[in-house]
Design a protein around this motif. Sequence first.
Motif, PDB file in Angstrom:
ATOM      1  N   VAL A  33       7.731  10.290  71.700  1.00  0.00           N
ATOM      2  CA  VAL A  33       8.525  10.020  72.447  1.00  0.00           C
ATOM      3  C   VAL A  33       8.094   9.800  73.846  1.00  0.00           C
ATOM      4  N   ALA A  34       7.134  10.376  74.090  1.00  0.00           N
ATOM      5  CA  ALA A  34       6.326  10.432  75.628  1.00  0.00           C
ATOM      6  C   ALA A  34       5.368   9.179  75.276  1.00  0.00           C
ATOM      7  N   GLN A  35       4.836   8.669  74.119  1.00  0.00           N
ATOM      8  CA  GLN A  35       3.801   7.833  74.003  1.00  0.00           C
ATOM      9  C   GLN A  35       4.244   6.336  73.864  1.00  0.00           C
ATOM     10  N   LEU A  36       5.561   6.427  73.038  1.00  0.00           N
ATOM     11  CA  LEU A  36       6.221   5.094  72.391  1.00  0.00           C
ATOM     12  C   LEU A  36       6.974   4.501  73.419  1.00  0.00           C
ATOM     13  N   PRO A  37       7.295   3.066  73.449  1.00  0.00           N
ATOM     14  CA  PRO A  37       8.092   2.546  74.390  1.00  0.00           C
ATOM     15  C   PRO A  37       9.678   2.963  73.994  1.00  0.00           C
ATOM     16  N   PRO A  38      10.507   2.819  75.123  1.00  0.00           N
ATOM     17  CA  PRO A  38      11.686   3.430  74.976  1.00  0.00           C
ATOM     18  C   PRO A  38      12.736   2.648  73.812  1.00  0.00           C
ATOM     19  N   GLU A  39      12.449   1.633  73.649  1.00  0.00           N
ATOM     20  CA  GLU A  39      13.170   0.982  72.589  1.00  0.00           C
ATOM     21  C   GLU A  39      12.985   1.499  71.198  1.00  0.00           C
ATOM     22  N   VAL A  40      12.036   2.277  70.916  1.00  0.00           N
ATOM     23  CA  VAL A  40      11.569   2.825  69.743  1.00  0.00           C
ATOM     24  C   VAL A  40      12.240   4.188  69.583  1.00  0.00           C
ATOM     25  N   SER A  41      13.241   4.667  68.553  1.00  0.00           N
ATOM     26  CA  SER A  41      13.832   5.869  68.319  1.00  0.00           C
ATOM     27  C   SER A  41      13.184   6.491  67.390  1.00  0.00           C
ATOM     28  N   VAL A  42      12.955   7.939  67.720  1.00  0.00           N
ATOM     29  CA  VAL A  42      12.160   8.917  66.968  1.00  0.00           C
ATOM     30  C   VAL A  42      12.872   9.883  66.740  1.00  0.00           C
ATOM     31  N   SER A  43      12.906  10.308  65.232  1.00  0.00           N
ATOM     32  CA  SER A  43      13.620  11.533  64.800  1.00  0.00           C
ATOM     33  C   SER A  43      12.876  12.234  63.715  1.00  0.00           C
ATOM     34  N   ASP A  44      13.198  13.478  63.597  1.00  0.00           N
ATOM     35  CA  ASP A  44      12.672  14.498  62.790  1.00  0.00           C
ATOM     36  C   ASP A  44      13.806  14.901  61.521  1.00  0.00           C
ATOM     37  N   TRP A  45      12.933  15.702  60.626  1.00  0.00           N
ATOM     38  CA  TRP A  45      13.796  16.038  59.340  1.00  0.00           C
ATOM     39  C   TRP A  45      14.927  17.067  59.859  1.00  0.00           C
ATOM     40  N   SER A  46      14.486  17.809  60.941  1.00  0.00           N
ATOM     41  CA  SER A  46      15.755  18.673  61.278  1.00  0.00           C
ATOM     42  C   SER A  46      16.982  18.166  61.631  1.00  0.00           C
ATOM     43  N   ARG A  47      16.621  16.909  62.467  1.00  0.00           N
ATOM     44  CA  ARG A  47      18.114  16.518  63.070  1.00  0.00           C
ATOM     45  C   ARG A  47      18.814  15.704  61.857  1.00  0.00           C
ATOM     46  N   PHE A  48      18.350  15.488  60.768  1.00  0.00           N
ATOM     47  CA  PHE A  48      19.001  14.639  59.592  1.00  0.00           C
ATOM     48  C   PHE A  48      19.886  16.007  59.078  1.00  0.00           C
ATOM     49  N   ASN A  49      19.576  16.963  59.145  1.00  0.00           N
ATOM     50  CA  ASN A  49      20.217  18.274  58.309  1.00  0.00           C
ATOM     51  C   ASN A  49      20.769  19.173  59.568  1.00  0.00           C
ATOM     52  N   ALA A  50      21.020  19.108  60.599  1.00  0.00           N
ATOM     53  CA  ALA A  50      21.407  19.791  61.777  1.00  0.00           C
ATOM     54  C   ALA A  50      22.307  20.777  61.579  1.00  0.00           C
ATOM     55  N   ASN A  51      23.422  20.367  60.892  1.00  0.00           N
ATOM     56  CA  ASN A  51      24.486  21.144  60.303  1.00  0.00           C
ATOM     57  C   ASN A  51      24.043  22.448  59.616  1.00  0.00           C
ATOM     58  N   TYR A  52      23.192  22.251  58.955  1.00  0.00           N
ATOM     59  CA  TYR A  52      22.669  23.319  57.672  1.00  0.00           C
ATOM     60  C   TYR A  52      21.825  24.236  58.671  1.00  0.00           C
ATOM     61  N   PHE A  53      20.963  23.702  59.577  1.00  0.00           N
ATOM     62  CA  PHE A  53      20.027  24.734  60.226  1.00  0.00           C
ATOM     63  C   PHE A  53      20.816  25.291  61.284  1.00  0.00           C
ATOM     64  N   ARG A  54      21.671  24.888  61.751  1.00  0.00           N
ATOM     65  CA  ARG A  54      22.505  25.505  62.857  1.00  0.00           C
ATOM     66  C   ARG A  54      23.247  26.720  62.054  1.00  0.00           C
ATOM     67  N   ALA A  55      23.922  26.456  60.791  1.00  0.00           N
ATOM     68  CA  ALA A  55      24.346  27.466  60.068  1.00  0.00           C
ATOM     69  C   ALA A  55      23.244  28.623  59.621  1.00  0.00           C
ATOM     70  N   VAL A  56      22.121  28.141  59.378  1.00  0.00           N
ATOM     71  CA  VAL A  56      21.117  29.199  58.929  1.00  0.00           C
ATOM     72  C   VAL A  56      20.902  29.940  60.214  1.00  0.00           C
ATOM     73  N   ASP A  57      20.839  29.344  61.352  1.00  0.00           N
ATOM     74  CA  ASP A  57      20.573  30.273  62.688  1.00  0.00           C
ATOM     75  C   ASP A  57      21.455  30.953  62.977  1.00  0.00           C
ATOM     76  N   LEU A  58      22.896  30.731  62.682  1.00  0.00           N
ATOM     77  CA  LEU A  58      23.906  31.334  62.998  1.00  0.00           C
ATOM     78  C   LEU A  58      24.056  32.826  62.095  1.00  0.00           C
ATOM     79  N   GLU A  59      23.639  32.457  60.819  1.00  0.00           N
ATOM     80  CA  GLU A  59      23.301  33.578  59.978  1.00  0.00           C
ATOM     81  C   GLU A  59      22.465  34.576  60.328  1.00  0.00           C
ATOM     82  N   LYS A  60      21.480  34.349  60.664  1.00  0.00           N
ATOM     83  CA  LYS A  60      20.233  34.916  61.008  1.00  0.00           C
ATOM     84  C   LYS A  60      20.613  35.723  62.311  1.00  0.00           C
ATOM     85  N   ARG A  61      21.288  35.048  63.302  1.00  0.00           N
ATOM     86  CA  ARG A  61      21.637  36.102  64.493  1.00  0.00           C
ATOM     87  C   ARG A  61      22.554  37.185  64.254  1.00  0.00           C
TER      88      ARG A  61
END
Length: 205
Positions: A33-61
């Motif tokens: 994101v810091a290196q590419l122009p602003p019109e390029v969107s960047v995403s990672d695998w955790s954002r596609f499954n954000a709800n699952y990871f929030r649930a796992v994080d809540l369960e861990k807490r």
Amino acid sequence: DAQRLYRMEDQVSGVRLRLDDLFLARSVVRDLVAQLPPEVSVSDWSRFNANYFRAVDLEKRMMSLLLFFIIAIAAFNLVASLFMVVKEKQADIAILRTMGASPGEVMRIFMVQGTLIGAIGVGCGIVLGILGALYVAAIVGFVEHLFGFKFMPQDVYQIADLPSQLQAMDVVGTAIISFTLSVLATVYPSWRASQVNPAEALRYE
């Protein structure tokens, strides 16, 4: 080749990166994101499954909170057992006091006893916990075979077995918290033992 196949001249719809360490995805995204122009969107695998990871994080807490309460209950049991020892040993405490033992020395005796009990309990718990984490699949399989039911049906949870990863920081943190609570649990009963009045304790002996 993909551009020619989809007739997309001089443009790319997306580029996918595959990392050797999947947990570095977020830091790589920040760098891109810091290196590419602003019109390029960047995403990672955790954002596609954000709800699952929030649930796992809540369960861990929640599991960490439950584990803390279990340790606190064990520390309360240590307090109760030390109170019983103090009540049973009042005559012995009085004899020690009449022989010249100071309240501080009596308090240290019971603190050492409680600390040893806590250390043995923490050690046994850590060993059993590590063995349980390392052999959780065999333990679950044995219990399922013994009682004839599935803990985690594959058609519901989409996994065939229960995964487990032993992390040294979790083990060390649990051991430190447990030992600290067990030491703190010895303070009040030991103080009560140091306040035993020899004359009152030996009146009916």
